[in-house]
Design a protein around this motif. Structure first.
Motif, mmCIF file in Angstrom:
data_model
loop_
_atom_site.group_PDB
_atom_site.id
_atom_site.type_symbol
_atom_site.label_atom_id
_atom_site.label_comp_id
_atom_site.label_asym_id
_atom_site.label_seq_id
_atom_site.Cartn_x
_atom_site.Cartn_y
_atom_site.Cartn_z
ATOM 1 N N ARG A 109 0.867 -1.286 -0.184
ATOM 2 C CA ARG A 109 0.092 -0.185 0.103
ATOM 3 C C ARG A 109 0.720 1.461 -0.178
ATOM 4 N NH1 ARG A 109 -1.660 3.291 4.173
ATOM 5 N NH2 ARG A 109 -0.999 1.524 5.796
ATOM 6 N N LEU A 110 0.609 2.215 -0.677
ATOM 7 C CA LEU A 110 1.206 3.602 -0.994
ATOM 8 C C LEU A 110 1.042 4.217 0.310
ATOM 9 C CD1 LEU A 110 2.635 5.613 -2.577
ATOM 10 C CD2 LEU A 110 0.424 6.470 -3.336
ATOM 11 N N ILE A 111 2.257 4.688 0.636
ATOM 12 C CA ILE A 111 2.179 5.633 1.936
ATOM 13 C C ILE A 111 2.309 7.207 1.511
ATOM 14 C CG2 ILE A 111 3.221 6.326 4.254
ATOM 15 C CD1 ILE A 111 1.812 3.424 4.075
ATOM 16 N N SER A 112 3.333 7.239 0.896
ATOM 17 C CA SER A 112 3.663 8.800 0.550
ATOM 18 C C SER A 112 4.527 8.914 -0.804
ATOM 19 C CB SER A 112 4.277 9.446 1.527
ATOM 20 O OG SER A 112 5.627 8.942 1.667
ATOM 21 N N VAL A 113 4.557 9.978 -1.356
ATOM 22 C CA VAL A 113 5.352 10.328 -2.473
ATOM 23 C C VAL A 113 5.965 11.689 -2.296
ATOM 24 C CG1 VAL A 113 5.547 10.695 -5.026
ATOM 25 C CG2 VAL A 113 3.726 9.136 -4.251
ATOM 26 N N ALA A 114 7.255 11.676 -2.430
ATOM 27 C CA ALA A 114 8.117 13.114 -2.231
ATOM 28 C C ALA A 114 8.796 13.132 -3.463
ATOM 29 C CB ALA A 114 9.064 12.673 -1.030
ATOM 30 N N MET A 115 8.933 14.564 -4.012
ATOM 31 C CA MET A 115 9.651 15.091 -5.143
ATOM 32 C C MET A 115 10.579 16.025 -4.680
ATOM 33 S SD MET A 115 6.989 15.082 -8.013
ATOM 34 C CE MET A 115 5.348 14.441 -7.696
ATOM 35 N N SER A 116 11.722 16.087 -5.607
ATOM 36 C CA SER A 116 12.704 17.318 -5.116
ATOM 37 C C SER A 116 13.353 17.276 -6.658
ATOM 38 C CB SER A 116 13.733 17.051 -4.293
ATOM 39 O OG SER A 116 14.456 16.059 -4.292
ATOM 40 N N GLU A 117 13.462 18.655 -7.121
ATOM 41 C CA GLU A 117 14.220 18.878 -8.408
ATOM 42 C C GLU A 117 15.776 18.614 -8.226
ATOM 43 O OE1 GLU A 117 13.247 22.237 -10.856
ATOM 44 O OE2 GLU A 117 10.971 22.280 -10.327
ATOM 45 N N THR A 118 16.659 18.201 -9.327
ATOM 46 C CA THR A 118 17.899 18.411 -9.089
ATOM 47 C C THR A 118 18.257 19.613 -9.277
ATOM 48 O OG1 THR A 118 18.103 17.580 -11.501
ATOM 49 C CG2 THR A 118 17.818 15.898 -10.073
ATOM 50 N N PRO A 119 19.424 19.951 -8.800
ATOM 51 C CA PRO A 119 19.869 21.386 -8.794
ATOM 52 C C PRO A 119 20.324 21.801 -10.465
ATOM 53 C CG PRO A 119 21.602 19.964 -7.732
ATOM 54 C CD PRO A 119 20.195 19.375 -8.045
ATOM 55 N N ARG A 120 20.684 20.793 -11.124
ATOM 56 C CA ARG A 120 20.847 20.729 -12.597
ATOM 57 C C ARG A 120 20.288 20.005 -13.580
ATOM 58 N NH1 ARG A 120 24.509 23.202 -16.274
ATOM 59 N NH2 ARG A 120 25.566 21.440 -17.566
#
Length: 120
Positions: A109-120
């Motif tokens: 079961r899905l708990i969470s999704v986190a995203m972050s852009e790469t600096p480049r």
């Protein structure tokens, strides 16, 4: 006959094509990363589709250029994380997005999704 498509239809077709390609790659063993030709690890397939969908929801105008499965981490307490890097193109810029999908092992079961852009 008018062959012009709206951007929404074109994006949907592009995403559908990508998802179909990922499914074929997983089934035929093209998604091998560890060099084991006899057993493809497709246990992350479900989570990769969620990572792609969530990224597309956050960046609706971006085209998915490529994606890579980074790996799975066991967190303990029955939780795990799958990490992916997606490469996107939007307007005149290309950028990467790291996506971490946390889920319950036992319940799948899905708990969470986190995203972050790469600096480049």
């Amino acid at each position: 006959m008018n062959l012009r498509y709206s951007k929404k239809v074109t994006g949907t077709i592009r995403l559908s094509f990508l998802l179909a390609t990922l499914a074929v790659a997983a089934c035929t063993g093209l998604a091998l990363r560890a060099g084991h030709a006899d057993a493809a690890d497709t246990s992350y397939h479900k989570w990769s589709l969620i990572a792609i969908k969530e990224t597309k929801d956050k960046y609706p105008k971006a085209a998915l250029v490529d994606y890579s499965h980074i790996g799975r981490t066991q967190l303990g307490g029955g939780l795990s994380e799958e990490k992916f890097k997606l490469w996107l193109r939007q307007a005149d810029r290309e950028f990467g997005v790291f996506v971490t999908v946390r889920f319950s092992d036992a319940e799948d079961r899905l708990i969470s999704v986190a995203m972050s852009e790469t600096p480049r």
